[in-house]
Design an enzyme around this catalytic site. Structure first.
Site, PDB file in Angstrom:
ATOM      1  N   SER A   1      36.639  38.599  37.702  1.00  0.00           N
ATOM      2  CA  SER A   1      35.739  39.721  37.969  1.00  0.00           C
ATOM      3  C   SER A   1      34.316  39.410  37.521  1.00  0.00           C
ATOM      4  CB  SER A   1      36.239  40.984  37.252  1.00  0.00           C
ATOM      5  OG  SER A   1      37.446  41.422  37.805  1.00  0.00           O
TER       6      SER A   1
ATOM      7  N   ALA B   1      42.891  36.589  33.334  1.00  0.00           N
ATOM      8  CA  ALA B   1      42.523  36.101  34.668  1.00  0.00           C
ATOM      9  C   ALA B   1      41.623  37.094  35.398  1.00  0.00           C
ATOM     10  CB  ALA B   1      43.789  35.832  35.493  1.00  0.00           C
ATOM     11  N   GLU B   2      42.001  38.364  35.391  1.00  0.00           N
ATOM     12  CA  GLU B   2      41.194  39.354  36.121  1.00  0.00           C
ATOM     13  C   GLU B   2      39.824  39.521  35.479  1.00  0.00           C
ATOM     14  OE1 GLU B   2      41.307  43.556  38.435  1.00  0.00           O
ATOM     15  OE2 GLU B   2      43.168  42.630  37.773  1.00  0.00           O
ATOM     16  N   THR B   3      39.754  39.455  34.168  1.00  0.00           N
ATOM     17  CA  THR B   3      38.459  39.553  33.491  1.00  0.00           C
ATOM     18  C   THR B   3      37.541  38.423  33.924  1.00  0.00           C
ATOM     19  OG1 THR B   3      39.455  40.652  31.578  1.00  0.00           O
ATOM     20  CG2 THR B   3      37.321  39.587  31.237  1.00  0.00           C
TER      21      THR B   3
END
Length: 159
Positions: free
Chosen positions: A79, A74-76
């Site tokens: 971002s 999710a963060e990848t």
């Protein structure tokens, strides 16, 4: 973890980075952690980022996909969307991530799709929906990134 495939970027974004001497498709990756976890970015644009990650190798002791692995995916993805929204003059820095885990997955590939909730001048927020191979929702996440100005005279990273 298999062959790295080429990420699909909108041509105007490739051109923006090329004007700065940066070969965006060549430099782009999921980062060291994402690479270790087998994250593959399929397509990337400010409006939508899609990526996959294998369950195998990313499980917790019960054999289920680790919640932290879902958070990495999710963060990848969020971002990347934030970075592309901010453009070549900004750096996206995550400031808040939350994940709700809906169901366990024991095998196969999960797919995440990040779409913007808010794209402003100084912050960007993306919702990331992660699904299993049967298109069942595994996790819903939200990431907010601060968009900081790139220091004067500093070009985006080339490698």
């Amino acid at each position: 973890m298999g062959e790295q495939q080429q990420v699909k970027f909108p041509q105007e974004i490739i051109d923006e980075y090329a004007a700065l001497g940066v070969d965006l498709p060549a430099m782009f990756s999921a980062g060291h952690l994402g690479t270790r976890m087998g994250v593959q970015i399929i397509e990337a644009a400010p409006e939508r980022v899609v990526g996959t990650m294998p369950v195998e190798g990313n499980t917790q002791p019960y054999g289920l996909l680790h919640g932290g692995a879902s958070a990495v995916l999710a963060e990848t993805l969020g971002s990347v969307g934030s970075m592309l929204h901010g453009g070549s003059s900004k750096v996206a820095v995550g400031v808040d991530l939350n994940c709700t885990h809906h169901r366990g997955v024991r095998s196969g590939l999960v797919t995440g799709v990040a779409t913007p909730v808010h794209r402003g001048r100084s912050t960007a927020t993306y919702e990331i929906v992660i699904t299993d191979e049967q298109d069942r929702r595994v996790c819903t996440a939200r990431l907010t990134c601060l968009l900081r100005d790139l220091p004067a005279g500093e070009a985006p990273a080339k490698d």
